[in-house]
Enzyme design. Structure first.
Site, PDB file in Angstrom:
ATOM      1  N   GLU A   1       0.852  -1.182   0.000  1.00  0.00           N
ATOM      2  CA  GLU A   1       0.000   0.000   0.000  1.00  0.00           C
ATOM      3  C   GLU A   1       0.894   1.241   0.000  1.00  0.00           C
ATOM      4  O   GLU A   1       1.665   1.447   0.935  1.00  0.00           O
ATOM      5  CB  GLU A   1      -0.927  -0.043   1.216  1.00  0.00           C
ATOM      6  CG  GLU A   1      -1.931  -1.184   1.091  1.00  0.00           C
ATOM      7  CD  GLU A   1      -2.430  -1.723   2.428  1.00  0.00           C
ATOM      8  OE1 GLU A   1      -2.312  -1.024   3.445  1.00  0.00           O
ATOM      9  OE2 GLU A   1      -2.933  -2.862   2.441  1.00  0.00           O
TER      10      GLU A   1
ATOM     11  N   GLU B   1      -4.776  -7.184   2.776  1.00  0.00           N
ATOM     12  CA  GLU B   1      -3.525  -7.897   3.059  1.00  0.00           C
ATOM     13  C   GLU B   1      -3.624  -9.376   2.752  1.00  0.00           C
ATOM     14  O   GLU B   1      -2.729  -9.962   2.162  1.00  0.00           O
ATOM     15  CB  GLU B   1      -3.114  -7.692   4.522  1.00  0.00           C
ATOM     16  CG  GLU B   1      -2.322  -6.416   4.792  1.00  0.00           C
ATOM     17  CD  GLU B   1      -3.173  -5.157   4.708  1.00  0.00           C
ATOM     18  OE1 GLU B   1      -4.418  -5.273   4.666  1.00  0.00           O
ATOM     19  OE2 GLU B   1      -2.593  -4.057   4.681  1.00  0.00           O
TER      20      GLU B   1
ATOM     21  N   PHE C   1       3.774  -2.260   8.278  1.00  0.00           N
ATOM     22  CA  PHE C   1       3.882  -2.766   9.644  1.00  0.00           C
ATOM     23  C   PHE C   1       3.563  -4.253   9.675  1.00  0.00           C
ATOM     24  O   PHE C   1       2.565  -4.683   9.083  1.00  0.00           O
ATOM     25  CB  PHE C   1       2.925  -2.031  10.567  1.00  0.00           C
ATOM     26  CG  PHE C   1       3.376  -0.638  10.878  1.00  0.00           C
ATOM     27  CD1 PHE C   1       4.251  -0.398  11.931  1.00  0.00           C
ATOM     28  CD2 PHE C   1       2.938   0.436  10.119  1.00  0.00           C
ATOM     29  CE1 PHE C   1       4.676   0.886  12.213  1.00  0.00           C
ATOM     30  CE2 PHE C   1       3.369   1.722  10.403  1.00  0.00           C
ATOM     31  CZ  PHE C   1       4.239   1.956  11.451  1.00  0.00           C
ATOM     32  N   ALA C   2       4.378  -4.999  10.387  1.00  0.00           N
ATOM     33  CA  ALA C   2       4.164  -6.441  10.462  1.00  0.00           C
ATOM     34  C   ALA C   2       2.830  -6.766  11.123  1.00  0.00           C
ATOM     35  O   ALA C   2       2.300  -7.851  10.928  1.00  0.00           O
ATOM     36  CB  ALA C   2       5.303  -7.109  11.218  1.00  0.00           C
ATOM     37  N   ASP C   3       2.304  -5.822  11.881  1.00  0.00           N
ATOM     38  CA  ASP C   3       0.988  -6.057  12.506  1.00  0.00           C
ATOM     39  C   ASP C   3      -0.077  -6.307  11.446  1.00  0.00           C
ATOM     40  O   ASP C   3      -1.026  -7.054  11.670  1.00  0.00           O
ATOM     41  CB  ASP C   3       0.577  -4.832  13.330  1.00  0.00           C
ATOM     42  CG  ASP C   3       1.632  -4.469  14.347  1.00  0.00           C
ATOM     43  OD1 ASP C   3       1.469  -4.814  15.519  1.00  0.00           O
ATOM     44  OD2 ASP C   3       2.636  -3.844  13.959  1.00  0.00           O
TER      45      ASP C   3
ATOM     46  N   HIS D   1       0.869  -1.086  15.794  1.00  0.00           N
ATOM     47  CA  HIS D   1       2.003  -0.714  14.932  1.00  0.00           C
ATOM     48  C   HIS D   1       3.327  -1.006  15.630  1.00  0.00           C
ATOM     49  O   HIS D   1       4.286  -0.266  15.478  1.00  0.00           O
ATOM     50  CB  HIS D   1       1.935   0.773  14.563  1.00  0.00           C
ATOM     51  CG  HIS D   1       0.735   1.145  13.749  1.00  0.00           C
ATOM     52  ND1 HIS D   1      -0.535   1.233  14.285  1.00  0.00           N
ATOM     53  CD2 HIS D   1       0.604   1.413  12.424  1.00  0.00           C
ATOM     54  CE1 HIS D   1      -1.393   1.568  13.339  1.00  0.00           C
ATOM     55  NE2 HIS D   1      -0.729   1.682  12.197  1.00  0.00           N
TER      56      HIS D   1
END
Ligand SMILES: Cc1ncc(C[n+]2csc(CCOP(=O)(O)OP(=O)(O)O)c2C)c(N)n1
Ligand SMILES: [Mg+2]
Lengths: 419, 667
Positions: free
Chosen positions: B371, B402, B425-427, B471
């Site tokens: 994104e 995602e 962000f891996a979140d 985040h």
């Protein structure tokens, strides 16, 4: 060709079910899609449809309604018109599923699953670092008595020959750490002079001093006969071993101990055990070795001749000096003899070899002028005897009488030995 | 098409359908005999669909399928032998015994796999379409899925992505009116799947799924559109399965025997047979001959499968990772250099940017999705300037889906391209964990090593600057549980560049986690290109008294207190494993053998974590080297709070690290 009707698996883990009964008659024609029979699986009862076409044949020994059937068990056949039932016994319950290696492998995998992981309790996880499982000080009773050492300290201790169980640890809760082990060795890196063996001796000595009420009596005895006896052995034409004074006195002591069995008592925990007349008495002989004091024990001394005692003690002493004495060979004694005569020592205060009651110290044998009857002065071989006994077990007078008898036996050795 | 070819095609279609029917019926029998070991969902009643679609595909056109996939595999050209052998768990099976009914792979003929999870095949087909678009191969990807899957997020995300990027994909919904026992009429507000196409701006069709010739025609047009670059098509085939959902399951709790019998009369094979005879394409005799030939083919196949060897238990852990990895494209250089005329001081972000742009220049199969990674150049400047060079196909901005684009990446990697997913962000990855764990990580294994999975998933991790709890997660311990993944967590610019370059040449899926607090940290990086091997820990600082193992920011935090401790006579060795999977236990053991003390400093909570893993390894293999208990210093067991005093309290600080090291020295 006949089509076998076998118990299907209803659901992933079904291994057996209950055969509830046929919905077609023996001999009836079956179309594909017809319901054939009812089977109760794990979850529910099902009407099982036929995939095939044929005439239903139910063998005589097929499962009867209500019986529990394994998945794969043969129930019957669909045959073409006029065809006979094949020759297979329906009791061959399971098909190839039996030889399925995946099931076995599944089990094996479970067994080898690593059990090492212990789940931590998330609630206890805070920013405080986790200590590696040692109990908190609060409940450290008992734990504190035990010496603890890190695995690394133990490894280094083994490498350096250090007995870590004797060290005072500088770590938390007194844990012995590598540095403590290294500090226990000399700073130049050589071995500690205080060897593990020395540590054992030290412990035993200290235990003896702490646990016994020791008193030492000394006296002198005329050892002329003893000396002569040894001379005779030495001069003998038949090649033979020459007994030491300690060997001969060990033999004499056993005879005397038979008269004073309480001097041969041993502590067993709180109990004091006195030997019976039939017990074989074993005598310890203190030996000085490079590694320190050792006390091998000669068993069954009363059954052995002087020569045999000498042989046995020679053998044990050599083993002791070579560091090959087994623990068993140092156990079971009732009385110990220790000899410092070779170093010119006369009287000393031997330390009782716990759990025994008494120990006899032999001094140097010296040729001395002795006043005998009628004020005559003669030359004799005199020996000083030092008897340490445990006053808890016996009193001064009986101990003195025992020593007196030992002296008598030494002075009249030939008679006592032959009796 | 001449009449002649036409009738040949129809006969081939008939034969294919009959192969499926008879194979399925034989499998049902074999299931009853216990030869089929696991689940078995048959395609009986739905045979018209897959052969009619696959008739338009070549072996390079990838097909992605579901749990009810036997028919798809056979339609794509798989031999019934291999299908049966796979269900019997044999070495000769389609997936060599690693898959079973729901994991059928034959990438050699474009059968890219069936899946035990409902939905992902839709996204993977989008990936197949994306590869086709990127490499301009003209291939068309097909997803077969059920009515149940049409209510899954994968359907919506997939159709939307295919629509906006005009991907050459066919979405074939086999609406058999039930998802297990749940009627479609109950589960869907819209009674049609086909008309949902318009909701995404793509053509949609609602067909009689038992009418092979109609499906054949509509699918042919859809394939032609796709090959011409005119994008995807949704085709709903209304059909009915006339056997239970899975073999052994009851069938009449949710539908009646009468319903089923009625549908049996609408058998698609019987129908085609009549059509062929009616239009003169074939005679009864010819069709009977086909039936007999297929019957003996299926019988021979069963015998072959039954007689096939079992796989060797020794091979149970093969193919977790690629066995023939591609060689590095730059020299391997694992040790951080001292500053010199051949190095520069650059930031972490500059380092990873260099790695990505260098590799993109070399390898046209690399594309980036995320994104704002296109014109914008990435939230963290990860792709700044690259859009201008490589354009929108290689720097592809995504909708906020995602799961969708990670599933797409899976399908793209399966079909020969090298996706880089930039998550910010891996979140956010949490929405796509199923695609990562169930699909991407397991694909090489399930296919017994015949697929490679060069997917790079990158994103920021880490607590700091009031990022708060959506985040700031790290999650690497979670991924560390997953066989098939590589998990990389660099702590400095040198490592970040070398490891990212390795990741971009690695044939295994890589999670590349970048601590956000490190992005502006500068470090020494060689001018020359290089790669760092995975599974090689870095001894960041040598010391005598205590080993600290840490990752990412915790490496920097630990280093910041080492001088102070050194002054107090405590010499700290810092080991940075750099990769969680594979984990270099040996370097850690070597260090502990020297120091005798181990502290693991780890930002996320301790439970079931990375620190625990290292502690267990050292306790098991370095027990006699330990002079003190193993310590862990972890973040608190709490989500990340926002306010600075709260945030500071949940993450190991330099002070806490120093204090813990001192305490460890007291042990
Ligand atoms: C994500 C997911 N949820 C649930 C399941 C369990 N499951 C397996 S098949 C199935 C029904 C699927 O229905 P549909 O998509 O219509 O396919 P059909 O079985 O009817 O061909 C379900 C719920 C699964 N495999 N995956
Ligand atoms: Mg369905």
């Amino acid at each position: 060709m006949a089509v076998e009707i076998r118990v299907p698996r209803l659901g992933w883990s079904m291994e057996e079910g209950t055969f509830l009964g046929w919905l077609k008659q023996e001999g009836e024609a079956v179309k594909s899609g017809d319901v054939l029979y009812e089977l109760e699986g794990e979850k529910a009862t099902q009407e099982i449809e036929s995939l095939d076409v044929g005439v239903l044949r139910i063998p005589a020994n097929a499962p009867v309604p209500g019986s529990v059937v394994a998945v794969g068990a043969l129930l019957g056949y669909l045959v073409s018109d006029g065809e006979a039932i094949p020759d297979t016994s329906p009791t061959r319950e399971r098909g190839e599923a039996d030889t399925n290696p995946t099931r076995e492998r599944g089990r094996a995998l479970h067994e080898t699953t690593n059990p090492e992981s212990r789940a931590s309790n998330p609630e206890s996880v805070t920013l405080n670092p986790e200590r590696g499982g040692a109990p908190a000080l609060a409940d450290a009773s008992g734990y504190m008595d035990r010496v603890i050492a890190s695995p690394r300290a133990r490894r280094v201790a083994t490498e350096l020959g250090v007995d870590w169980t004797r060290l005072k640890g500088s770590g938390r809760n007194g844990r012995v750490r590598e540095r403590d082990v290294r500090a226990a060795t000399a700073t130049d890196g050589t071995r500690s002079t205080f060897s593990p063996r020395r540590r054992v001796i030290a412990d035993r000595m200290l235990a003896s001093q702490r646990q016994t009420a020791s008193v030492t009596l000394t006296t002198r005895a005329d050892a002329t006969q003893l000396v002569r006896l040894r001379e005779q052995f030495k001069a003998s034409k038949t090649p033979t071993i020459v007994p030491s004074y300690a060997d001969i006195i060990a033999k004499l002591a056993v005879t005397v101990l038979r008269q004073y069995p309480h001097m041969a008592s041993r502590w067993d925990g709180d109990r004091l055990i006195e030997p019976t007349m039939t017990d074989d008495l074993a005598i310890g002989i203190a030996v000085d070795t490079d590694g320190g004091l050792l006390v091998p024990v000669i068993p069954q001394v009363s059954r052995l001749s002087v020569r045999q005692v000498a042989e046995r003690s020679r053998e044990l002493i050599e083993k002791a000096r070579a560091g090959k004495l087994s623990t068993a060979e140092m156990q079971g004694g009732v009385f110990t003899i220790t000899n410092l005569g070779a170093y010119g020592i006369d009287a000393f205060t031997p330390i009782i070899n716990v759990p025994e009651t008494a120990i006899l110290g032999l001094g140097a044998i010296r040729r001395e002028p002795v006043v005998i009857e009628r004020d005559q002065i003669v030359i004799r071989d005199l020996i000083t005897l030092s008897l340490t006994f445990d006053h808890r077990v016996t009193d001064g007078a009986p101990a003195a009488r025992f020593l007196q008898t030992i002296r008598a036996a030494i002075e009249d050795a030939a008679v006592w030995l032959l009796n | 098409m001449t009449n002649n070819t036409n009738s040949q095609t129809k006969l081939a279609l008939y034969r294919r359908m009959q192969i499926i029917r008879l194979t399925e019926e034989e499998l049902a029998r074999c299931h009853q005999r216990g030869l089929v070991l696991g689940a078995c969902h048959t395609y009986v009643g739905e045979e018209a669909i897959a052969p009619s679609v696959c008739a338009h595909l070549g072996p390079d056109d990838p097909v992605f399928s579901t749990h009810r996939g036997h028919g798809h595999a056979l339609a794509k050209g798989a031999h019934p032998r291999e299908l049966m052998a796979e269900l019997f768990g044999r070495e000769t099976g389609l997936s060599r015994g690693r898959g079973g009914s729901m994991h059928l792979f034959s990438p050699e003929i474009g059968m890219m796999g069936t899946s035990g999870i409902v939905g992902p095949c839709i996204l993977q087909a989008c990936g197949g379409g994306y590869s086709s678009k990127l490499m301009q191969t003209g291939r068309v990807a097909v997803a077969f899925f059920g009515d149940g899957a049409s209510n899954n997020g994968a359907f919506h995300e997939g159709l939307n992505m295919a629509a906006i990027w005009k991907l050459p994909v066919l979405f074939i919904c086999e609406n058999n009116q039930f998802a297990t026992e749940i009627p479609f009429a109950y589960a869907s507000g819209n009674p049609s799947v086909g008309n949902r196409g318009s909701a995404y701006g793509i053509p949609g069709f609602e067909l009689d799924g038992n009418d092979a010739l109609t499906i054949h025609r509509v699918a042919g047009e859809a394939v032609a559109r796709a090959r011409a670059g005119d994008g995807p098509t949704l085709i709903e085939c209304k059909t009915y399965r006339t056997r239970a959902h899975a073999e052994g399951m009851g069938d009449f709790g949710y539908r009646t025997r009468e319903d089923v019998d009625a549908w049996k009369l609408r058998c698609p094979i019987a129908r085609l047979r009549q059509q062929l005879i009616a239009d003169g394409s074939a005679t009864e005799v010819e069709l009977d001959a086909i039936d007999a030939e297929v019957k003996s083919l299926v019988e021979e196949s069963r015998r072959f499968a039954e007689g096939s060897a079992w796989p060797s238990a020794n091979d149970a852990t093969r193919h977790v990772y690629c066995e023939q990895p591609s060689p590095p494209r730059s020299p391997i250089r694992n040790v951080i250099p001292a500053p010199s005329s051949e190095t520069r001081e650059i930031t972490y972000t500059q380092a990873t940017h260099e790695a990505l742009s260098e590799e993109m220049a070399k390898n046209p199969r690399i594309f980036v999705m995320g994104e704002g990674i296109g014109v914008r150049g990435g939230n963290f400047k990860t792709t700044a300037g690259l859009f201008d060079i490589y354009g929108p196909v290689r720097l592809c901005d995504t909708p906020i889906c995602e799961r969708g684009f990670v599933g797409l990446a899976c399908g793209a990697a399966m079909t020969g391209t090298r996706p880089v997913i930039d998550f910010m962000f891996a979140d956010f990855v949490m929405d796509s964990v199923g695609e990562i764990v169930n699909q991407i990580a397991k694909m090489q294994y399930m296919s017994s090593g015949r697929l490679k999975m060069p997917v790079l998933l990158r994103g920021c991790i880490g607590i700091g600057h009031s990022a708060a709890t959506h985040h700031s997660g790290s999650y690497y311990a979670m991924y560390g549980q997953v066989p098939g993944l590589r998990v990389v967590v660099p702590s400095n610019p040198f490592d970040a560049k070398g490891l990212l370059k390795r990741a971009l040449n690695c044939d295994d899926p890589v999670l590349f986690l970048e601590h956000r607090e490190l992005l502006t940290v500068k470090g020494t990086v060689p001018t020359e290109e290089y790669e760092i091997e995975f599974g090689k820990a870095s001894v960041v600082r040598t010391g005598r008294d205590v080993t600290v193992v840490a990752l990412a920011r915790m490496v920097q935090q630990t280093l910041s207190v080492c001088e102070e401790l050194e002054r107090d006579g405590i010499s700290v060795e810092v080991v940075d494993p750099r990769t969680v999977l594979p984990l270099d236990v040996e370097t850690i053991l070597k260090s502990v053998a020297k120091t005798g003390r181990l502290l693991i400093v780890d930002e996320p909570p301790a439970s079931c974590g990375f620190a625990g893993e290292i502690a267990a390894q050292v306790a098991a293999h370095g027990f006699n080297d330990l002079d003190a208990p193993i310590y862990r210093l972890n973040g608190a067991f709490a989500p990340t709070p926002y306010s600075p005093p709260l945030e500071g309290a949940v993450v190991p600080s330099p002070q806490a690290i120093a204090k813990t090291i001192r305490e460890l020295m007291e042990e």
